[in-house]
Write a protein that holds these residues in place. Structure first.
Motif, PDB file in Angstrom:
ATOM      1  N   UNK A 136     -12.718  62.277  67.439  1.00  0.00           N
ATOM      2  CA  UNK A 136     -13.411  62.255  66.151  1.00  0.00           C
ATOM      3  C   UNK A 136     -14.306  63.473  65.955  1.00  0.00           C
ATOM      4  N   UNK A 137     -14.632  64.159  67.050  1.00  0.00           N
ATOM      5  CA  UNK A 137     -15.438  65.378  66.937  1.00  0.00           C
ATOM      6  C   UNK A 137     -14.683  66.596  67.488  1.00  0.00           C
ATOM      7  N   UNK A 138     -13.354  66.483  67.509  1.00  0.00           N
ATOM      8  CA  UNK A 138     -12.517  67.623  67.861  1.00  0.00           C
ATOM      9  C   UNK A 138     -12.484  67.964  69.331  1.00  0.00           C
ATOM     10  N   UNK A 139     -12.754  66.984  70.194  1.00  0.00           N
ATOM     11  CA  UNK A 139     -12.721  67.244  71.637  1.00  0.00           C
ATOM     12  C   UNK A 139     -11.574  66.474  72.279  1.00  0.00           C
ATOM     13  N   UNK A 140     -11.150  66.945  73.454  1.00  0.00           N
ATOM     14  CA  UNK A 140     -10.009  66.385  74.171  1.00  0.00           C
ATOM     15  C   UNK A 140     -10.515  65.650  75.408  1.00  0.00           C
ATOM     16  N   UNK A 141     -10.299  64.350  75.459  1.00  0.00           N
ATOM     17  CA  UNK A 141     -10.816  63.584  76.601  1.00  0.00           C
ATOM     18  C   UNK A 141     -10.182  64.018  77.910  1.00  0.00           C
ATOM     19  N   UNK A 142      -9.000  64.656  77.846  1.00  0.00           N
ATOM     20  CA  UNK A 142      -8.351  65.093  79.081  1.00  0.00           C
ATOM     21  C   UNK A 142      -9.034  66.306  79.700  1.00  0.00           C
ATOM     22  N   UNK A 143     -10.016  66.900  79.001  1.00  0.00           N
ATOM     23  CA  UNK A 143     -10.855  67.906  79.640  1.00  0.00           C
ATOM     24  C   UNK A 143     -11.862  67.253  80.589  1.00  0.00           C
ATOM     25  N   UNK A 144     -12.048  65.950  80.437  1.00  0.00           N
ATOM     26  CA  UNK A 144     -12.977  65.203  81.287  1.00  0.00           C
ATOM     27  C   UNK A 144     -12.267  64.537  82.449  1.00  0.00           C
ATOM     28  N   UNK A 145     -11.074  64.012  82.192  1.00  0.00           N
ATOM     29  CA  UNK A 145     -10.314  63.286  83.219  1.00  0.00           C
ATOM     30  C   UNK A 145      -8.849  63.316  82.832  1.00  0.00           C
ATOM     31  N   UNK A 146      -7.947  63.154  83.797  1.00  0.00           N
ATOM     32  CA  UNK A 146      -6.520  63.133  83.458  1.00  0.00           C
ATOM     33  C   UNK A 146      -6.153  61.815  82.784  1.00  0.00           C
ATOM     34  N   UNK A 147      -5.071  61.837  82.012  1.00  0.00           N
ATOM     35  CA  UNK A 147      -4.535  60.594  81.476  1.00  0.00           C
ATOM     36  C   UNK A 147      -4.020  59.759  82.641  1.00  0.00           C
ATOM     37  N   UNK A 148      -4.562  58.565  82.804  1.00  0.00           N
ATOM     38  CA  UNK A 148      -4.204  57.735  83.947  1.00  0.00           C
ATOM     39  C   UNK A 148      -4.519  56.288  83.641  1.00  0.00           C
ATOM     40  N   UNK A 149      -3.936  55.381  84.417  1.00  0.00           N
ATOM     41  CA  UNK A 149      -4.284  53.961  84.329  1.00  0.00           C
ATOM     42  C   UNK A 149      -5.009  53.511  85.597  1.00  0.00           C
ATOM     43  N   UNK A 150      -5.353  54.469  86.438  1.00  0.00           N
ATOM     44  CA  UNK A 150      -5.884  54.188  87.770  1.00  0.00           C
ATOM     45  C   UNK A 150      -7.386  54.431  87.853  1.00  0.00           C
ATOM     46  N   UNK A 151      -8.125  53.422  88.287  1.00  0.00           N
ATOM     47  CA  UNK A 151      -9.557  53.602  88.556  1.00  0.00           C
ATOM     48  C   UNK A 151      -9.767  54.589  89.699  1.00  0.00           C
TER      49      UNK A 151
END
Length: 272
Positions: free
Chosen positions: A163-178
């Motif tokens: 919503x503010x033009x940022x990519x969550x994958x810059x924080x963590x990889x796409x994953x389903x694993x804790x």
């Protein structure tokens, strides 16, 4: 948004009806799933029916009961307009515009919006962790093996960041694993261990992600921290229940005590 599978859950290929020539098993199961979900929130609605892909007389009656409650024509036929009404909670959870200005507030707002729309899993043909909500969080995957707490967390963070033009994958990889997120936090120096947190509660802030620790490098459950009251946090968690299970049934708001549980915290600060 990167996690946009939910859009598939909002569409029918064709109008579905009893003994319809264009009936599609997957579409019928979608309809039956939403009828069952509606019955969970409205237990007197008599919309619950078997989820088997067969649009028979029981499904037709369940649709008519739903149409009556919604003030729609009671013909037992599900076109896209009727299906839009059935699945409106999913659309609202993912597409309601966020109003907050900073990332932490946006994450909390998005999480609140999801819980207010009642995400709930279904048991379909003996498989828990199933249904349109789970597939939306888990990019099309569902069934017994697909614990969906991290899928929920990443969907919320993705929605807020996008919503503010940022990519969550810059924080963590796409994953389903804790475990993957916990390890990423250690590598980046943004995971606070529970021992540190108990000495400095200021390490925990709304919008951060909690991870319950089983052992030093093994985390079993996760959720969004929405409020902090000293040693007590309020959270919104997917795939949980009233006991705080890591393999529950719904998105729920809970309270947790940082002093009594091994709770590590992954900070979203690098994305701010």
């Amino acid at each position: 948004m990167k996690k946009d599978w939910y859009k598939k859950e909002l569409l029918l290929k064709n109008t579905q009806q009893r003994n319809g020539a264009d009936n599609n098993r997957k579409d019928v199961m979608k309809i039956q799933s939403w009828l069952c979900l509606f019955n969970i929130w409205n237990p007197n609605s008599a919309t619950a029916t078997g989820i088997d892909g067969d649009f028979g007389p029981a499904t037709e009656r369940a649709v008519q009961n739903f149409q009556k409650i919604q003030g729609l024509q009671q013909n037992g036929i599900v076109d896209q307009v009727v299906f839009d009404t059935l699945s409106v909670n999913l659309k609202n959870a993912f597409e309601t515009p966020l109003q907050s200005n900073d990332l932490r507030s946006l994450v909390v707002e998005a999480a609140e919006n999801h819980v207010n729309n009642h995400p709930f899993e279904l048991d379909i043909k003996g498989q828990s962790n199933s249904g349109p909500w789970v597939r939306s969080y888990m990019d099309g995957n569902d069934g017994n093996p697909w614990f969906w707490c991290m899928g929920f967390v990443q969907a919320v963070v993705d929605q807020a960041a996008s919503s503010i033009g940022k990519n969550f994958k810059d924080l963590m990889p796409l994953t389903y694993s804790c475990d993957t997120v916990g390890t990423t936090g250690l590598q980046k120096g943004i995971l606070s261990r529970h021992q540190q947190i108990r000495q400095d509660l200021s390490l925990v802030q709304p919008g951060d992600i909690f991870l319950t620790q089983k052992s030093k490098f093994d985390w079993t459950h996760t959720g969004i921290i929405t409020q902090v009251f000293g040693e007590v946090i309020e959270t919104i968690e997917g795939n949980t229940n009233f006991q705080g299970s890591r393999n529950g049934i719904a998105v729920m708001k809970r309270t947790r005590n940082l002093m009594r549980s091994k709770i590590d915290v992954f900070s979203i600060a690098p994305l701010i």
